[in-house]
Structures are given as structure tokens and as C-alpha cells.
Design a protein around this motif. Structure first.
Motif, short mmCIF file in Angstrom:
data_model
loop_
_atom_site.label_atom_id
_atom_site.label_comp_id
_atom_site.label_asym_id
_atom_site.label_seq_id
_atom_site.Cartn_x
_atom_site.Cartn_y
_atom_site.Cartn_z
N UNK A 648 3.54 -7.20 7.53
CA UNK A 648 3.27 -6.17 6.01
C UNK A 648 4.22 -5.25 6.09
N UNK A 649 4.77 -5.35 7.22
CA UNK A 649 5.72 -3.71 7.18
C UNK A 649 7.09 -4.60 6.62
N UNK A 650 7.30 -5.42 6.82
CA UNK A 650 8.73 -5.55 5.54
C UNK A 650 8.64 -5.82 4.48
N UNK A 651 7.39 -6.73 4.24
CA UNK A 651 7.25 -6.77 2.73
C UNK A 651 7.43 -5.53 1.37
N UNK A 652 6.85 -3.95 2.03
CA UNK A 652 6.78 -3.02 1.97
C UNK A 652 8.65 -2.67 1.31
N UNK A 653 9.20 -3.19 2.42
CA UNK A 653 10.57 -2.67 2.26
C UNK A 653 11.32 -3.64 1.13
N UNK A 685 1.27 2.84 10.91
CA UNK A 685 -0.57 2.24 10.73
C UNK A 685 -0.84 1.03 11.21
N UNK A 686 0.62 0.33 11.11
CA UNK A 686 -0.49 -1.39 11.88
C UNK A 686 -0.18 -0.98 13.73
N UNK A 687 -0.36 -0.54 14.11
CA UNK A 687 -0.24 -0.11 15.91
C UNK A 687 -1.58 0.69 15.79
N UNK A 753 3.23 3.87 0.17
CA UNK A 753 2.11 3.49 -0.51
C UNK A 753 2.00 1.62 -0.52
N UNK A 754 3.12 1.52 0.00
CA UNK A 754 3.36 -0.38 -0.70
C UNK A 754 2.86 -0.80 1.04
N UNK A 755 3.16 0.17 2.24
CA UNK A 755 2.94 -0.03 3.36
C UNK A 755 1.45 -0.19 3.56
N UNK A 762 -3.19 -6.93 3.42
CA UNK A 762 -2.55 -7.73 3.78
C UNK A 762 -2.40 -8.18 5.57
N UNK A 763 -2.36 -6.97 6.59
CA UNK A 763 -2.61 -7.46 7.29
C UNK A 763 -4.25 -7.86 8.02
#
Length: 807
Positions: A648-653, A685-687, A753-755, A762-763
Motif C-alpha cells: 500500500x505504500x509503493x502503489x501510491x508512488x 500510517x502503516x506503522x 492522499x493516495x497513501x 487496501x492494507x
């Protein structure tokens, strides 16, 4: 064991902070004063950003050229395209303006129409003499008619340098002294001398004067950077504090946050001064960046304090939990954010190293300030009023959380399909991304100096200097006819390239000499034959006039020559094709055993630097991903969890890169920062989510669905708050007049915003779909660092009593 140590560590930290309030506040004040003493060391850059390492081949070639011929970026030009210039009064005024600049100490030489001289033949003494076109001031229109006839029809040597014979555009060249070009004296000359003189001329004659040249452009561009720092800081403070107030409805909490981030900005300037770094277009972004990153820290800490106060009403107990629970979490997130910036330190670009070091240190500094100041200030303040806690029960926030939970429960397939479609579309967009190596692309398109650049590009085919250095490998090898003929053929190719201006070199001077030998007949403006060469050269050897002109094109030994041309503002692809065409011609014309030919110049160095930074982007982003992956592996002890958390963090990139392709935003020094910055921030946010998810698993006896929804509800509100602050905070960069800064702000905002959506939708969907593989006790082992400690207030009473005594 480490978990117990971590818990004990944060208990000790909480105790120290709440027991030593006055001492800590005094230390912060002293540290701020010490940092403020370093502000005097701050200075604004007076050179272009060198994106390449000092020992890079391209830099070495360029520096070799400077050693032989000196600084090549010392030319300022001002021009006029106005038919009324060719009247007695106005032409005399123009000549007087040019003469005025010769009196300034900062000026090495001035070349204007009045300075143009004809090379004439002195048959009696067998030499050439220089004779001015204009001996004194203009007194009649007949003199002007004669001047126009000679300039525009008879003497092509000066064509496209001081005038355009087709459009009758005229310009004057002012060469600054080379030792002031990269100093503050250049700024003083431009603003105190050049601009007032030209303004006075315009007011007197009514003629519009266009000004350009690298020293002038760099000066005005640097001033824009200085002006925008204050604008960015003010805008960032206004936007983030407004959003903060709208969330918390508390002037007191908003004021506390503003004090904290303002101190962070002061510390950032102190760090820049202490390290003796220049303020560049990149380091100028850090102070507002610290505001944008600091406010979310304040949100997490103050929000947790208010939640705790509402829960049990014990102020000291609430502050102790803020430090032990949120302090640990914000440390982890700030470390990951700082890591994203710190990866730039490992690149070989000095510009990026300085940016990465200052940014990472400033991020850690703002974390320390938040953790110390907010709990301490709240110990002196009364309990929050009921209206200050109302935001915790807002229905629309509950509705947002319900929507997220409903999507994760019922629409996981829709989420996956949407993510896949976005990924495919983004990959198509990525293939359309272009690379830009333009020196002026990021400059304000509305600024007058940018419009003047376009004017000179139109009239004289560009202002970006490109140099070709010819090394004949032997003394006096330049003046050999064979060398001149080879150089002439190369110049013929340059003349055929529309993006390049007419070249200036010793070849033009030798052609001019032949024309002078034949009494100024323009049809003889060409290289001499072998027979003509010997007696024309004999005239040249006897001529001091020829020697004066020659020193601009050939070094004192006669071994090196330069071919100077100017380039339009073109894309990297075109520039590379031009370089390839020139190199192919060079390889064909100049045998390597006899000649060493190199292409250089500021425009080429910048373009090569951009290409180099692209490679560094891949390195820095890869390092950021690796470092944060190792960090998360150490925290969660699960390789599978790392893979799931990276998606979910690479997809926004990838989506952002695709948007750049579709919107035509090129990869350039400013936009390459987007990816490492956004990744370092979005992973926070993921952490937060995974840490809470793991805690929910333990408290819910490994009931996965209940744990996912619990984590989503617990962290969703804070993630939404901070993401909104970050989105609008980075959006303030879009007010910049620099295209690159605008793109940076817009792209980082969009990425974050995407992240947020990716981490909230997604996560948790992935965690639910892969529950058997990753959500079990074997995979999710005991964490090395317990980011969100379990509820434990064993020390609260001790801290409470101690704090009450101090209060």
C-alpha cells in the motif's frame, strides 16, 4: 526483554519530563538562543546548483575549460527591438547607457554598437588596424544610414552577436569581472546599478529594454527564492494552524502547536547556519516542511491527551500516557520520515546531501520539541473544556470510519480491482515520463526576466552557453589552416541546428581578416586559401588589433581554441541528440591522435547533472525502502508483514509517477524528491495501523477480523487528521513561482492522499484476505519494539504526586 526495556525506558522518560519541567523549558530556551547565534552564518547561494560530484568527468572537463579561458557565465546582455532606436537622440542615449557601465568597478568590459570596430588594411605597414564604426556621437540621420548599411549588410562578423540583421534587434554585452560572478557583489551590481540605469533609460526614451544573461537570471532567481521562504513559512503556518483549529476548536491547543513548530523553524535555520550551508532552492523548502511535519506530531499528542482526559479525568495520568504511548509511536514515525530524507545523504550529489542532512536533523528536532513542550505546557494549564473535546464525538468522523469499515468488509474485490486498474494505468503513464535538464524550466513563467529569456531565444537563438574546447596538442596548432578548416566544418553543422546560435570562434576572426585584406568586401568573408593564408597571416602577426581580438578565442600558447554557441531552452532528449550529432561530426573531422575535443558549458553540465540525479533517485528510494523494511522487520519480526505493508505504500508512488507521465510533468531535480519524501511520510500510517493491529490481535485472542476492524477504528481518525494536514500543508508549495516547487507540492500532496486511502482500505483488506498466512502467532512473533505499549499505570501515582508537588 527488549520490550520490557522499551517500556521501562519510556516510563523513565515520562518521569523525567514531568518532574523537570522548568529545567527542560529553560534548556529549550537556551538551545534556541544558541541556534539563533548561528543564523549569521546562513547565506544564499550565488552559484548554480551543481548536481554532479566534484570528481565527475563532466565537472572535470568543465573546470578544465574554466582554467584555460576563465569563467564563461559572466555575460549580461540587454537588447532593444524598436525601429525608433535608429534616430539621433535615442541612439546616442543607447550608446551613453553602454558607456555608463564601463565606469563601474564590477565590469570588466562592455561591447556595444559604439564599440564595434572595423578591421581595416594598412597596406603601407602591412598590418590590420581597428577603426570604430562610430567615432564620436551621432549627429545626423545620414550617419545612422551609413551605420545600418555597414552593420546589417557589410560586416557579418558581428551578426547575431550584437545585432540581428533580419529583425534589426540590437543588444549590448556587459562582461562582469570573473571574480565577482559567484559572490554577493553580483547581486549588488544588478539591483543597485544595472536595473536603475536601465529603468532611467526606459523612462527617458520610452523604449522597452530586455535584459538577460546568466548572472542576471541567477540573481533574480535567487532573490525569488529568498522572497518565497517567508511566504512559504507564513502560508504553512496559516494553513496547518487553521486545519488544526477546525479539528480541535481550541485556540489554546492551536497556539501551543504554533509555538512548537516556530521553534522548530528557528532550530532548522540554526542547523543550516551551524553546518555553514548555503540556502538553495532545496534547503529553502525545509522550514515550511518542518511546519507541515510538526503539526501532525502535535495532533497525535494533543488528541491522545484529550482522549485520556475524557476517559478518566486525571490530567497527570493522561500526560504520562501521552509520553509513554504516543511518544514511542511518534518516535518511530519520525525516524522513518527522517530516514526517507537521510537517504539523500548517501548520494554523491552535494546539493542532495545537504538537503538530506538538514531535513533529517530538523525532523528529529521537531519531534523532541513536541514531546517535551506539549506535555509540560499542559501541566500548567487547566483541564480542557467540554467544547474542546467535542471533536472526539463528531458524527462525520464516525461516518467516515463506518464507510471505511463497510468497504473493507463488503467491497474487498472492488478495492483490489481498483488498485489493479490504477496500477496498469499508472504503468502506461510511466512510459510517457520525460526527463528535463533545462536550467530555466523551474523559473517563474510570469517573471519579466523569463519573458526576456524567450525574447533573446527568439532573436539570438538562446542565452545558455555551450562551449566546444579544441585541444590541438601542440603550441600554435590552432592557427594552422588545417585546424581552422576542421573547425569551420564543425561550425557549419552548428549553423544548421536551429536550437543553437551562430558560433563565435577564431574561425570568424580569420574570415574577417580575409575580408579586411580585400578592403572590406563581404563576399570575401571566408577562410583563406593556402596561398592567401601566408600573406594574410603576415598582416595579422604585425597587428596588435588582431591580437586583442584573438585572446578571446585562443589561449596564450595557441594550443587551445574555443567555439562558443548559445542554446535555446530545450528538452533533455533534444539536447542529447544535438550532442550526439556534434560528437559524430567531431569524431569524423578531428583525428584523436591529433586533437582532443570536448563539449561543455553550463547548460550541458546541468543536463548531465539531471541524468545523474535520476540514477540517485533510484538509489535513494531503494535505500529508503530497504532501511524502512529493515526497521519494520526489527519491529514486527515478520518478513510477510513487511511485504504486505510495502504494497500500500509503493502503489501510491507508482500512481504518482503515472500521473506525471499523463500530465506532462518531467523528471527533474525538483520532482525527483517526491518519491523518497512521500514514501518516508506515508509509511508512518502503516506503522501506526500495524502496531495497533498487533495489539488488537493479542487483546482479542488472535481474532483477526475483530482486530482489523478495531485497528481501523482506532487509527483511522488520526490517520485522516494527519493526512489532511499533510495534504494541505504540502499544497502551500503550489503558491511558488518556481514550476518545480509547484510540482513538488502538488505531487507529494496527491501521493499522501493516495497513501492514506491505500493504508485505510487496501492494507486492512490484504490483512483479511491473507489472514491464514500472516496473522498467526508463528508469523507475528513478539515485536522487538512495542510501539504502542499495553495499558499500565503502575508509575502514574508516583508521577502524579511528584508533579503536583512541583506544580
Amino acid at each position: 526483554m527488549f520490550k520490557l526495556f522499551t517500556k521501562g525506558f519510556w516510563d523513565v522518560i515520562a518521569r523525567l519530563i514531568l518532574r523537570n519541567k522548568i529545567g527542560i523549558l529553560a534548556s529549550i530556551i537556551i538551545a534556541t538562543i544558541l541556534f539563533s547565534t548561528q543564523w549569521k552564518n546562513m547565506r544564499f547561494t550565488y552559484t548554480e546548483a551543481n548536481l554532479l560530484p566534484d570528481d565527475h568527468d563532466v565537472n572535470q572537463v568543465y573546470n578544465n575549460f574554466l582554467d584555460i579561458f576563465g569563467e564563461e557565465g559572466n555575460l549580461i546582455v540587454f537588447g532593444v527591438k524598436d525601429s525608433t532606436l535608429f534616430t539621433v537622440e535615442k541612439l546616442n542615449a543607447w550608446n551613453k547607457l553602454s558607456e555608463t557601465f564601463k565606469t563601474f568597478n564590477e565590469v570588466e568590459t562592455v561591447v556595444s554598437i559604439k564599440d564595434l570596430q572595423k578591421l581595416v588594411k594598412d597596406t603601407d605597414n602591412e598590418r590590420f588596424l581597428l577603426e570604430p564604426f562610430i567615432k564620436d556621437s551621432i549627429t545626423s540621420m545620414s550617419q545612422i544610414d551609413t551605420l545600418e548599411q555597414e552593420l546589417f549588410k557589410q560586416y557579418p562578423f558581428y551578426d547575431n552577436f550584437l545585432y540581428n540583421k533580419e529583425t534589426k534587434t540590437v543588444r549590448t554585452a556587459v562582461y562582469l569581472k570573473k571574480d565577482i560572478v559567484n559572490t554577493a557583489a553580483r547581486k549588488d551590481f544588478v539591483f543597485d546599478l544595472l536595473v536603475p540605469e536601465i529603468d532611467a533609460f526606459e523612462a527617458k526614451t520610452g523604449i522597452d529594454v530586455r535584459v538577460s544573461g546568466m548572472p542576471y537570471i541567477r540573481t533574480l532567481n535567487a532573490q525569488n527564492i529568498v522572497d518565497e521562504i517567508g511566504e512559504f513559512i507564513a502560508a504553512a503556518l496559516f494553513v496547518t494552524s487553521l486545519i488544526f483549529f477546525l479539528f480541535f476548536r481550541s485556540f489554546r491547543a492551536t497556539l501551543i502547536s504554533l509555538v512548537v513548530v516556530c521553534l522548530g523553524v528557528m532550530w532548522t535555520f540554526g542547523i543550516i547556519g551551524f553546518l555553514n550551508y548555503e540556502i538553495t532552492v532545496l534547503t529553502a523548502l525545509i522550514p515550511p516542511l518542518i511546519i507541515v511535519i510538526g503539526i501532525p506530531n502535535c495532533i497525535f499528542l494533543i488528541n491522545k491527551y484529550q482522549q485520556e482526559v475524557k476517559l478518566h479525568g486525571n490530567k497527570v495520568k493522561s500526560l504520562q500516557r501521552v509520553i509513554t504511548k504516543i511518544g514511542n509511536a511518534t518516535l518511530m514515525t519520525n525516524v522513518t520520515t527522517a530516514s526517507g530524507f537521510a537517504t539523500f545523504i548517501l548520494t554523491e550529489s552535494q546539493l542532495l546531501k545537504e538537503f538530506g542532512l538538514v531535513a533529517s536533523l530538523s525532523i528529529l528536532a521537531i519531534f523532541i520539541l513536541c514531546l517535551l513542550i506539549i506535555p509540560i505546557i499542559y501541566t500548567f494549564l487547566p483541564y480542557p473544556k467540554d467544547r474542546h473535546l467535542e471533536h472526539l464525538n463528531k458524527r462525520w468522523i464516525g461516518g467516515f470510519v463506518d464507510w471505511m469499515e463497510r468497504m473493507v468488509k463488503q467491497r474487498r474485490i472492488t478495492i483490489y480491482i481498483s488498485a489493479l486498474l490504477l496500477l496498469i494505468a499508472s504503468m502506461i503513464g510511466i512510459n510517457q515520463i520525460k526527463i528535463s535538464g533545462s536550467l530555466i524550466e523551474d523559473m517563474s513563467k510570469e517573471a519579466q526576466f523569463f519573458k526576456d529569456i524567450r525574447f533573446f531565444e527568439s532573436e539570438f537563438n538562446g542565452i545558455m552557453p555551450m562551449e566546444i574546447l579544441v585541444d590541438t596538442k601542440r603550441k600554435k596548432g590552432v592557427m594552422k589552416l588545417s585546424t581552422l578548416k576542421r573547425m569551420n566544418e564543425l561550425e557549419d553543422l552548428i549553423n544548421e541546428i536551429p536550437e543553437l546560435s551562430k558560433p563565435i570562434s577564431v574561425v570568424s576572426l580569420v574570415k574577417y581578416s580575409k575580408q579586411a585584406y580585400y578592403n572590406g568586401n563581404p563576399k570575401y568573408y571566408q577562410l583563406p586559401t593556402s596561398q592567401e593564408n601566408s600573406f594574410i597571416m603576415s598582416y595579422a602577426k604585425n597587428s596588435s588589433a588582431e591580437s586583442n581580438l584573438l585572446e578571446n578565442f585562443v589561449d596564450s600558447t595557441g594550443q587551445y581554441a574555443r567555439i562558443t554557441t548559445f542554446m535555446k531552452d530545450i528538452g533533455t532528449d533534444k539536447m542529447e541528440r544535438i550532442e550526439e550529432d556534434l560528437q559524430a561530426k567531431i569524431n569524423k573531422l578531428f583525428p584523436k591522435e591529433q586533437y582532443d575535443i570536448t563539449i561543455t558549458g553550463k547548460a550541458l553540465v546541468f543536463q548531465k547533472g539531471t541524468k545523474y540525479l535520476i540514477k540517485n533517485l533510484v538509489i535513494s528510494l531503494s535505500l529508503a525502502i530497504l532501511l524502512i523494511s529493515i526497521f519494520m522487520a526489527y519491529m514486527f519480526r515478520s518478513f510477510r508483514m513487511i511485504v504486505v505493508s510495502l504494497i500500500p505504500n509503493l502503489l501510491p508512488l507508482v500512481i504518482t509517477a503515472g500521473l506525471m507521465g499523463y500530465l506532462g510533468v518531467p523528471i527533474k531535480p525538483s520532482t525527483i524528491l517526491v518519491f523518497s519524501i512521500a514514501f518516508g511520510i506515508s509509511v508512518d500510517d502503516t506503522i501506526h495501523f500495524l502496531a495497533k493491529y498487533r495489539q488488537e490481535l493479542q487483546s482479542n485472542h488472535w481474532k483477526i477480523r475483530k482486530s482489523v476492524y478495531g485497528a481501523l477504528r482506532e487509527t483511522g481518525v488520526s490517520m485522516f487528521y494527519t493526512s489532511i494536514v499533510l495534504f494541505f500543508g504540502f499544497s502551500v508549495f503550489t503558491i511558488s513561482s518556481f514550476g518545480g516547487t509547484v510540482a513538488l507540492g502538488a505531487l507529494v500532496s496527491a501521493t499522501l492522499l493516495f497513501a492514506m486511502l491505500s493504508n485505510l482500505l487496501l492494507l486492512p483488506s490484504l490483512l483479511l484476505s491473507l489472514e491464514r498466512n500472516i496473522a498467526n502467532k508463528e508469523v507475528l512473533k513478539e515485536p522487538a519494539i512495542n510501539i504502542i505499549p499495553d495499558e499500565n499505570d503502575s508509575d502514574t501515582n508516583e508521577i502524579n504526586s511528584s508533579t503536583e508537588k512541583n506544580t
